[in-house]
Write a protein that holds these residues in place. Structure first.
Motif, PDB file in Angstrom:
ATOM      1  N   PHE A  67       0.843  -1.194   0.000  1.00  0.00           N
ATOM      2  CA  PHE A  67       0.000   0.000   0.000  1.00  0.00           C
ATOM      3  C   PHE A  67       0.878   1.243   0.000  1.00  0.00           C
ATOM      4  CE2 PHE A  67      -4.038  -1.818   2.268  1.00  0.00           C
ATOM      5  CZ  PHE A  67      -4.065  -2.858   1.349  1.00  0.00           C
ATOM      6  N   THR A  68       0.378   2.296  -0.652  1.00  0.00           N
ATOM      7  CA  THR A  68       1.083   3.578  -0.671  1.00  0.00           C
ATOM      8  C   THR A  68       0.095   4.700  -0.433  1.00  0.00           C
ATOM      9  OG1 THR A  68       2.668   2.722  -2.285  1.00  0.00           O
ATOM     10  CG2 THR A  68       2.580   5.101  -1.993  1.00  0.00           C
ATOM     11  N   ILE A  69       0.360   5.512   0.569  1.00  0.00           N
ATOM     12  CA  ILE A  69      -0.478   6.675   0.848  1.00  0.00           C
ATOM     13  C   ILE A  69       0.139   7.897   0.187  1.00  0.00           C
ATOM     14  CG2 ILE A  69       0.696   7.178   3.043  1.00  0.00           C
ATOM     15  CD1 ILE A  69      -2.031   8.096   4.146  1.00  0.00           C
ATOM     16  N   SER A  70      -0.719   8.742  -0.359  1.00  0.00           N
ATOM     17  CA  SER A  70      -0.255   9.985  -0.967  1.00  0.00           C
ATOM     18  C   SER A  70      -1.336  11.039  -0.762  1.00  0.00           C
ATOM     19  CB  SER A  70       0.049   9.797  -2.458  1.00  0.00           C
ATOM     20  OG  SER A  70      -1.111   9.404  -3.167  1.00  0.00           O
ATOM     21  N   ARG A  71      -1.010  12.274  -1.099  1.00  0.00           N
ATOM     22  CA  ARG A  71      -1.972  13.343  -0.908  1.00  0.00           C
ATOM     23  C   ARG A  71      -1.786  14.410  -1.973  1.00  0.00           C
ATOM     24  NH1 ARG A  71      -0.591  15.524   4.900  1.00  0.00           N
ATOM     25  NH2 ARG A  71      -1.998  17.245   4.359  1.00  0.00           N
TER      26      ARG A  71
END
Length: 121
Positions: A67-71
């Motif tokens: 999983f990769t979180i970004s904004r």
């Protein structure tokens, strides 16, 4: 009034990918540390990915490397790219803003409706 709207969930086969989005309104988005949580049936809600107050990222061991979180602060949106999905990733996924409280990371906004992710063949 703060509103969180999650989207992007669905049914996917094991090994597949999904990208979740969460758009926030009524809050200074860029000033907050955001995270993704999930709740599977019969289980407690758990934090799976988050930004720290310093802008770095942390992941639960169960999703690390997948999983990769970004904004995107211009869109008031936080994303969760989920790859190599497993049946145990099946859950309702939520976003929230976090703060540190007595050594713990605590969400402090009212929850949105979440988005269902189902991983099944």
């Amino acid at each position: 009034q703060v509103q969180l709207v999650e989207s992007g969930g669905g049914l996917v086969q094991p090994g597949g990918s999904l990208r979740l989005s969460c758009t926030a309104s009524g809050i200074a988005f860029s000033s907050n540390a955001w995270g993704w949580y999930r709740q599977a049936p019969g289980k407690q809600r758990e934090l799976v990915a988050r930004f720290t107050s310093f802008g770095s990222t942390n992941y639960a061991d169960s999703v690390k490397g997948r999983f990769t979180i970004s904004r995107d602060n211009t869109k008031n949106t936080v994303y969760l790219q989920m790859d190599s999905l497993k049946p145990e990733d099946t859950a309702v996924y939520y976003c929230n803003a976090n703060r540190a409280s007595r050594g713990a990371i605590v969400p402090f906004l009212n929850w949105g409706q979440g988005t269902q992710v189902t991983v099944s063949s």
